[in-house]
Design a protein around this motif. Structure first.
Motif, mmCIF file in Angstrom:
data_model
loop_
_atom_site.group_PDB
_atom_site.id
_atom_site.type_symbol
_atom_site.label_atom_id
_atom_site.label_comp_id
_atom_site.label_asym_id
_atom_site.label_seq_id
_atom_site.Cartn_x
_atom_site.Cartn_y
_atom_site.Cartn_z
ATOM 1 N N GLU A 1 -4.878 5.531 -59.333
ATOM 2 C CA GLU A 1 -4.286 6.578 -58.499
ATOM 3 C C GLU A 1 -3.523 5.995 -57.307
ATOM 4 O O GLU A 1 -2.530 6.568 -56.847
ATOM 5 C CB GLU A 1 -5.358 7.556 -58.015
ATOM 6 N N VAL A 2 -3.991 4.841 -56.811
ATOM 7 C CA VAL A 2 -3.278 4.188 -55.700
ATOM 8 C C VAL A 2 -1.905 3.722 -56.161
ATOM 9 O O VAL A 2 -0.894 3.935 -55.485
ATOM 10 C CB VAL A 2 -4.106 3.006 -55.155
ATOM 11 N N TRP A 3 -1.848 3.104 -57.334
ATOM 12 C CA TRP A 3 -0.561 2.614 -57.840
ATOM 13 C C TRP A 3 0.362 3.759 -58.209
ATOM 14 O O TRP A 3 1.588 3.643 -58.091
ATOM 15 C CB TRP A 3 -0.785 1.672 -59.016
ATOM 16 N N ALA A 4 -0.206 4.881 -58.643
ATOM 17 C CA ALA A 4 0.623 6.055 -58.945
ATOM 18 C C ALA A 4 1.297 6.570 -57.677
ATOM 19 O O ALA A 4 2.484 6.930 -57.689
ATOM 20 C CB ALA A 4 -0.223 7.149 -59.583
ATOM 21 N N ILE B 1 -3.562 2.807 -48.841
ATOM 22 C CA ILE B 1 -2.157 2.430 -48.697
ATOM 23 C C ILE B 1 -1.788 2.484 -47.227
ATOM 24 O O ILE B 1 -2.221 3.381 -46.506
ATOM 25 C CB ILE B 1 -1.228 3.382 -49.487
ATOM 26 N N ALA B 2 -0.980 1.547 -46.761
ATOM 27 C CA ALA B 2 -0.428 1.602 -45.407
ATOM 28 C C ALA B 2 1.083 1.513 -45.504
ATOM 29 O O ALA B 2 1.622 0.820 -46.372
ATOM 30 C CB ALA B 2 -0.977 0.474 -44.542
ATOM 31 N N THR B 3 1.764 2.242 -44.618
ATOM 32 C CA THR B 3 3.223 2.190 -44.571
ATOM 33 C C THR B 3 3.626 1.399 -43.333
ATOM 34 O O THR B 3 3.434 1.845 -42.207
ATOM 35 C CB THR B 3 3.830 3.595 -44.552
ATOM 36 N N PHE B 4 4.174 0.211 -43.557
ATOM 37 C CA PHE B 4 4.431 -0.758 -42.489
ATOM 38 C C PHE B 4 5.874 -0.696 -41.994
ATOM 39 O O PHE B 4 6.803 -0.766 -42.797
ATOM 40 C CB PHE B 4 4.168 -2.171 -42.999
ATOM 41 N N PRO B 5 6.060 -0.618 -40.667
ATOM 42 C CA PRO B 5 7.403 -0.798 -40.135
ATOM 43 C C PRO B 5 7.786 -2.273 -40.078
ATOM 44 O O PRO B 5 8.959 -2.594 -39.958
ATOM 45 C CB PRO B 5 7.317 -0.191 -38.735
ATOM 46 N N GLN B 6 6.807 -3.173 -40.150
ATOM 47 C CA GLN B 6 7.068 -4.615 -40.076
ATOM 48 C C GLN B 6 6.844 -5.296 -41.421
ATOM 49 O O GLN B 6 5.695 -5.451 -41.845
ATOM 50 C CB GLN B 6 6.152 -5.274 -39.046
#
Length: 471
Positions: A363-366, A126-131
């Motif tokens: 687990e990723v979707w959770a 998973i990545a958390t994107f500011p863009q």
């Protein structure tokens, strides 16, 4: 009369964001943390490359047994001890409940590293994107995955569909919002204003007039810094976007974002010129690093408290850069905010973080569903307050527009920010964050920095960005 924002009761968040659906490219990184050149894993800062985290593992209790023993890694731009640490703390809550391991790694160089990781076939789970535009880029290349309907349904319970629209590409949802930022703020000292006889400007014209008045009186109106590693220049792009949104309106703004209006259209050049001219006026700016381009965007917090300048236009997360012990309010020596004014209406510029998944595992979707939940928002806010020393008066620097989040966890000042998110209209997501990556996180930043340094003019800078727009 314009509302004051210090002591406003919390209200449910339900507002309409006016912005183009993201089919193209944060914050050019639009800086959300107080780190310098560090990478943080599991909330422990270390210089250089990412190190193995210390994410929580547990046998769980009342969680999902199917998740027990699984591992998920998350990569993002937040890298300070407070922000990355609070992120890991909040993830640990879910990990402990489900007997799994979740490791967060944050890096200021996220924009560069995520490209390298994905291009090299080694993306994070998973990545958390500011863009949002970067999510759209990876959606177009087939790298990020569509959000499953069950996850989207759950996340939609707390988030207005307009927040979800930022990572919806051609009708397909690829991202989950987890953090909200309010950018249309000016930080100032009420007691300094009172002592010098200045009043909060009611309009944009009043704001520019106030700057001129302060300079004439020998006071420095603004603190400014644009250095932010590979995202250097984004404070200038924010200022430009604020001016365009106020002078031209939301429809024009959105057409500019989607390139229906060319980047170098005259009103855009005029906005860039207005900002550059203000900053280059003798006596207008204090920069702690000696020059605007050399000063990290968060380094002027001490200068504002010390009275080296009287105002700093910056988002809610600027509170994270205030010196330890800073008090917020209207009292002597305290710091407060006022709305970056408009000649008409009360438009606001917003930003935030959106999570996207590269791996298709339960687990990723959770974890994705958890990131979009009120439970995550509450755990993150509580953890960030604790990491900043705890106490009812601590400003965390974190906000969530999740309507089910517990707003009582926020201070009066922060509840005021949430009120503005609720009442500001129209509200537009940061333009550079929605533009194609090569523009919003590339040429726009580069040309903004060159303009600030005096190496180009606004017309030439806008022309160069226009030429860089992908076909």
């Amino acid at each position: 009369m314009r509302k004051r924002w210090l002591r406003i009761v919390a209200v449910p968040i339900a507002f309409t964001l006016v912005a183009a659906a993201c089919g193209d490219d944060e914050e050019g990184a639009n800086g959300t943390d107080a780190a310098t050149d560090e990478t943080t894993s599991a909330g422990t800062a270390s210089e250089g490359t990412a190190s193995e985290g210390t994410a929580s593992e547990s046998t769980g209790g009342g969680g999902n047994a199917d998740l027990e023993g699984t591992e998920v890694n998350v990569f993002g731009v937040e890298s300070s001890d407070e922000e990355a640490g609070a992120m890991q703390d909040a993830l640990n809550v879910f990990a402990e409940e489900n007997g799994m391991s979740i490791t967060y790694v944050g890096a200021r160089t996220f924009e560069e590293e995520i490209n390298t990781q994905v291009g090299g076939g080694n993306p994070p789970d998973i990545a958390t994107f500011p863009q949002p535009g970067k999510v759209a880029d990876f959606a177009a290349s087939g790298d990020v995955l569509e959000i499953p309907e069950a996850v989207l349904s759950s996340v939609s319970e707390g988030w207005d569909e307009d927040w979800l629209s930022f990572t919806n590409v051609d009708g397909t949802q690829y991202g989950v919002p987890l953090k909200s930022d309010l950018k249309s703020l000016v930080w100032y000292s009420p007691s300094a204003f009172a002592e010098k006889g200045y009043e909060i400007p009611e309009t944009l014209d009043d704001f520019f007039t106030l700057n001129e008045e302060m300079i004439a009186n020998g006071d420095v109106p603004l603190c400014v810094g644009i250095e932010s590693g590979p995202a250097t220049g984004w404070p200038f792009t924010d200022w430009t976007e604020e001016i365009i949104l106020r002078n031209e309106g939301a429809d024009y703004y959105n057409q500019w974002v989607t390139h229906e209006v060319p980047f170098n259209d005259p009103p855009v050049v005029e906005a860039m010129t207005a900002v550059a001219d203000l900053w280059s006026t003798d006596g207008a700016v204090y920069a702690a690093g000696g020059s605007i381009a050399a000063t990290p965007f968060g380094d002027n917090g001490q200068a504002l408290v010390d009275g080296e300048c009287l105002m700093h236009r910056q988002a809610n997360f600027f509170s994270a850069f205030m010196p330890e012990g800073t008090e917020f309010g209207d009292g002597d020596g305290q710091i407060n905010t006022f709305y970056f004014p408009s000649n008409e209406g009360e438009p606001i510029l917003v930003g935030g973080l959106n999570a996207a998944a590269f791996e298709d595992r339960p687990e990723v979707w959770a974890v994705m569903e958890y990131l979009g939940s009120a439970e995550f928002a509450d755990a993150r806010q509580s953890a960030q307050v604790e990491r900043k020393g705890g106490g009812e008066d601590v400003i965390s620097g974190f906000l969530s527009a999740n309507s089910n989040a517990d707003q009582e966890l926020y201070t009066d000042l922060e509840q005021g920010f949430l009120e503005v998110l609720n009442t500001g209209e129209p509200a537009a997501f940061d333009a550079s964050d929605q533009m194609p990556g090569e523009v919003g996180a590339g040429s726009f930043l580069d040309e903004a920095t060159s303009l600030v340094n005096g190496d180009t003019d606004a017309q030439a800078a806008a022309d160069t960005v226009e030429e860089s727009w992908p076909d």
